[in-house]
Scaffold this motif. Structure first.
Motif, PDB file in Angstrom:
ATOM      1  N   PHE A  74       7.647   8.922   3.183  1.00  0.00           N
ATOM      2  CA  PHE A  74       8.543   7.831   2.364  1.00  0.00           C
ATOM      3  C   PHE A  74       8.240   7.978   1.008  1.00  0.00           C
ATOM      4  CE2 PHE A  74       8.345   6.014   6.769  1.00  0.00           C
ATOM      5  CZ  PHE A  74       9.617   5.584   6.752  1.00  0.00           C
ATOM      6  N   GLU A  75       9.024   7.725   0.360  1.00  0.00           N
ATOM      7  CA  GLU A  75       9.243   8.035  -1.392  1.00  0.00           C
ATOM      8  C   GLU A  75       8.813   6.756  -1.891  1.00  0.00           C
ATOM      9  OE1 GLU A  75      12.636   9.603  -2.907  1.00  0.00           O
ATOM     10  OE2 GLU A  75      11.837  11.329  -3.463  1.00  0.00           O
ATOM     11  N   ASP A  76       9.068   5.518  -1.118  1.00  0.00           N
ATOM     12  CA  ASP A  76       9.115   4.380  -1.975  1.00  0.00           C
ATOM     13  C   ASP A  76       8.351   3.121  -0.811  1.00  0.00           C
ATOM     14  OD1 ASP A  76       9.284   1.819  -3.225  1.00  0.00           O
ATOM     15  OD2 ASP A  76      11.441   1.826  -3.197  1.00  0.00           O
ATOM     16  N   SER A  77       7.062   3.150  -0.807  1.00  0.00           N
ATOM     17  CA  SER A  77       6.429   2.714   0.206  1.00  0.00           C
ATOM     18  C   SER A  77       4.914   2.090  -0.041  1.00  0.00           C
ATOM     19  CB  SER A  77       6.382   3.318   1.578  1.00  0.00           C
ATOM     20  OG  SER A  77       5.637   2.538   2.487  1.00  0.00           O
ATOM     21  N   GLY A  78       4.210   0.896   0.190  1.00  0.00           N
ATOM     22  CA  GLY A  78       2.960   0.593  -0.069  1.00  0.00           C
ATOM     23  C   GLY A  78       1.895   0.839   0.889  1.00  0.00           C
ATOM     24  N   ASP A  79       0.712   0.787   0.700  1.00  0.00           N
ATOM     25  CA  ASP A  79      -0.253   0.770   1.596  1.00  0.00           C
ATOM     26  C   ASP A  79      -0.267  -0.566   2.298  1.00  0.00           C
ATOM     27  OD1 ASP A  79      -1.163   3.327   0.921  1.00  0.00           O
ATOM     28  OD2 ASP A  79      -2.773   2.613  -0.334  1.00  0.00           O
ATOM     29  N   VAL A  80      -0.007  -1.759   1.349  1.00  0.00           N
ATOM     30  CA  VAL A  80       0.255  -3.139   1.875  1.00  0.00           C
ATOM     31  C   VAL A  80       1.495  -3.362   1.291  1.00  0.00           C
ATOM     32  CG1 VAL A  80      -0.933  -5.455   2.043  1.00  0.00           C
ATOM     33  CG2 VAL A  80      -2.103  -3.395   1.900  1.00  0.00           C
ATOM     34  N   HIS A 100       0.428   8.896  -2.073  1.00  0.00           N
ATOM     35  CA  HIS A 100       0.882   9.738  -3.095  1.00  0.00           C
ATOM     36  C   HIS A 100       2.403   9.937  -2.977  1.00  0.00           C
ATOM     37  CE1 HIS A 100      -3.232  10.745  -3.843  1.00  0.00           C
ATOM     38  NE2 HIS A 100      -3.535  10.763  -2.715  1.00  0.00           N
ATOM     39  N   SER A 101       3.173   8.946  -2.552  1.00  0.00           N
ATOM     40  CA  SER A 101       4.471   8.842  -2.438  1.00  0.00           C
ATOM     41  C   SER A 101       4.963   8.482  -3.887  1.00  0.00           C
ATOM     42  CB  SER A 101       5.150   7.754  -1.550  1.00  0.00           C
ATOM     43  OG  SER A 101       4.655   6.599  -1.935  1.00  0.00           O
ATOM     44  N   ARG A 102       6.465   8.997  -4.121  1.00  0.00           N
ATOM     45  CA  ARG A 102       6.869   8.740  -5.677  1.00  0.00           C
ATOM     46  C   ARG A 102       6.907   7.536  -6.168  1.00  0.00           C
ATOM     47  NH1 ARG A 102      13.404  10.711  -7.097  1.00  0.00           N
ATOM     48  NH2 ARG A 102      12.811  10.624  -9.316  1.00  0.00           N
ATOM     49  N   TRP A 103       6.979   6.296  -5.453  1.00  0.00           N
ATOM     50  CA  TRP A 103       6.988   5.244  -5.932  1.00  0.00           C
ATOM     51  C   TRP A 103       6.033   4.577  -4.836  1.00  0.00           C
ATOM     52  CZ3 TRP A 103      12.234   6.719  -5.421  1.00  0.00           C
ATOM     53  CH2 TRP A 103      12.939   7.037  -6.767  1.00  0.00           C
ATOM     54  N   GLY A 104       4.602   5.133  -4.814  1.00  0.00           N
ATOM     55  CA  GLY A 104       3.573   4.727  -3.773  1.00  0.00           C
ATOM     56  C   GLY A 104       2.546   3.475  -4.586  1.00  0.00           C
ATOM     57  N   TYR A 130     -10.200  -3.513  -4.275  1.00  0.00           N
ATOM     58  CA  TYR A 130     -10.352  -2.271  -4.916  1.00  0.00           C
ATOM     59  C   TYR A 130      -9.211  -1.347  -4.467  1.00  0.00           C
ATOM     60  CZ  TYR A 130     -12.720   2.211  -5.802  1.00  0.00           C
ATOM     61  OH  TYR A 130     -13.256   3.509  -6.476  1.00  0.00           O
ATOM     62  N   VAL A 131      -8.572  -0.900  -5.449  1.00  0.00           N
ATOM     63  CA  VAL A 131      -7.126   0.157  -4.965  1.00  0.00           C
ATOM     64  C   VAL A 131      -7.437   1.234  -6.102  1.00  0.00           C
ATOM     65  CG1 VAL A 131      -4.747   0.088  -5.153  1.00  0.00           C
ATOM     66  CG2 VAL A 131      -6.063  -2.024  -4.756  1.00  0.00           C
ATOM     67  N   HIS A 132      -7.457   2.309  -5.302  1.00  0.00           N
ATOM     68  CA  HIS A 132      -7.607   3.584  -6.241  1.00  0.00           C
ATOM     69  C   HIS A 132      -6.993   5.007  -5.422  1.00  0.00           C
ATOM     70  CE1 HIS A 132     -10.824   5.440  -3.280  1.00  0.00           C
ATOM     71  NE2 HIS A 132     -10.723   4.086  -3.204  1.00  0.00           N
ATOM     72  N   ASP A 133      -6.573   5.883  -6.329  1.00  0.00           N
ATOM     73  CA  ASP A 133      -5.885   7.034  -5.869  1.00  0.00           C
ATOM     74  C   ASP A 133      -4.556   6.662  -5.496  1.00  0.00           C
ATOM     75  OD1 ASP A 133      -8.219   9.231  -6.409  1.00  0.00           O
ATOM     76  OD2 ASP A 133      -9.177   7.729  -5.211  1.00  0.00           O
ATOM     77  N   VAL A 134      -3.752   6.086  -6.067  1.00  0.00           N
ATOM     78  CA  VAL A 134      -2.333   6.095  -5.705  1.00  0.00           C
ATOM     79  C   VAL A 134      -1.277   6.634  -6.737  1.00  0.00           C
ATOM     80  CG1 VAL A 134      -2.723   3.734  -4.424  1.00  0.00           C
ATOM     81  CG2 VAL A 134      -2.283   3.516  -6.660  1.00  0.00           C
TER      82      VAL A 134
END
Length: 249
Positions: free
Chosen positions: A180-186, A207-211, A229-233
């Motif tokens: 997906f291009e536009d999606s979150g982990d949460v 690593h999506s475009r709007w992730g 703790y949020v990292h590597d997005v």
């Protein structure tokens, strides 16, 4: 052939499929639908799904499900529910799914509706490969859901979708939004969280475009987001589109 109740298989080499194909006929491999105060422990299953629809105070403990049914009542957006069926389907109230795993689900690994249901100490991995906008753990239609001490790995879409007055605590979410291009982990979309809490989680690998790590989209409001703790997005650690309380992340 539904009328004749026969399944036809044409193999790539044209040879008979004897001893190479198995097909189950059960609606689910575990059904607690409409049941109350039932505990199931230590069940391992390949294929099928666990049915806890309209259950009350049932517990599925240390059960492991691999490759649950990939397509059920799926016809684009024409047939409801298109996107709300999981390897473990829970509705009703007061149910607990804990200490087990769901792997290789075509849709959600765990789908939760109703109220006051809990997912705890679960591993949900490699889910959502039907590309139907399913979260690995989907609680968007559950009031006062709790997801805690669980691990979500490699989701095609969102890792977890949240509903109102819910809690997402002490979880690990790693690698989501693969397709997906536009999606979150949460994530939540156009949601009044009614005080929903997102706290003490480690969230990474989008690593999506709007992730975004925590993606509270389209006017979502009234969430309390703290001590994560949020990292590597790829895009935003926390994406905010409405009034929230955000601190100590």
């Amino acid at each position: 052939d539904p009328a004749g109740k026969q399944l036809y298989v044409w193999t790539p080499d044209g040879a008979p499929p004897a001893n190479r194909v198995e097909a189950g006929t059960a609606d689910s491999v575990l059904s607690l639908s409409g049941q109350a105060h039932v505990t199931v422990m230590g069940l391992d299953a390949l294929g099928g799904w666990f049915n806890l629809q309209n259950a009350t105070a049932c517990v599925v403990n240390d059960c492991h499900l691999v490759a649950p049914t990939w397509i059920r009542t799926f016809d684009g957006w024409a047939i409801w529910p298109m996107e709300y069926l999981g390897g473990i389907d829970v509705s009703g109230s007061g149910n607990v799914v804990q200490g087990g795993s769901v792997r290789l689900a075509g849709r959600s690994g765990v789908h939760v509706e109703g109220s006051d249901n809990t997912v705890r100490q679960m591993l949900v991995a490699d889910c959502g490969w039907n590309w139907t906008n399913n979260a690995a753990i989907d609680t968007v239609h559950c009031v006062r859901a709790t997801v805690e001490n669980s691990t979500i790995l490699r989701a095609s879409g969102t890792g977890l979708t949240m509903g109102p007055a819910s809690r997402f605590l002490r979880n690990l979410v790693d690698t989501t939004s693969i397709d997906f291009e536009d999606s979150g982990d949460v994530g939540a979309w156009s949601m009044d969280g009614q005080g929903s809490e997102v706290a003490y989680n480690e969230i990474h690998g989008n690593h999506s475009r709007w992730g975004a790590g925590i993606y509270l989209d389209a006017g979502t409001k009234n969430f309390y987001v703290h001590d994560n703790y949020v990292h590597d997005v790829q895009w935003n650690g926390i994406n905010i589109t409405g009034p929230l309380r955000v601190e100590h992340n």
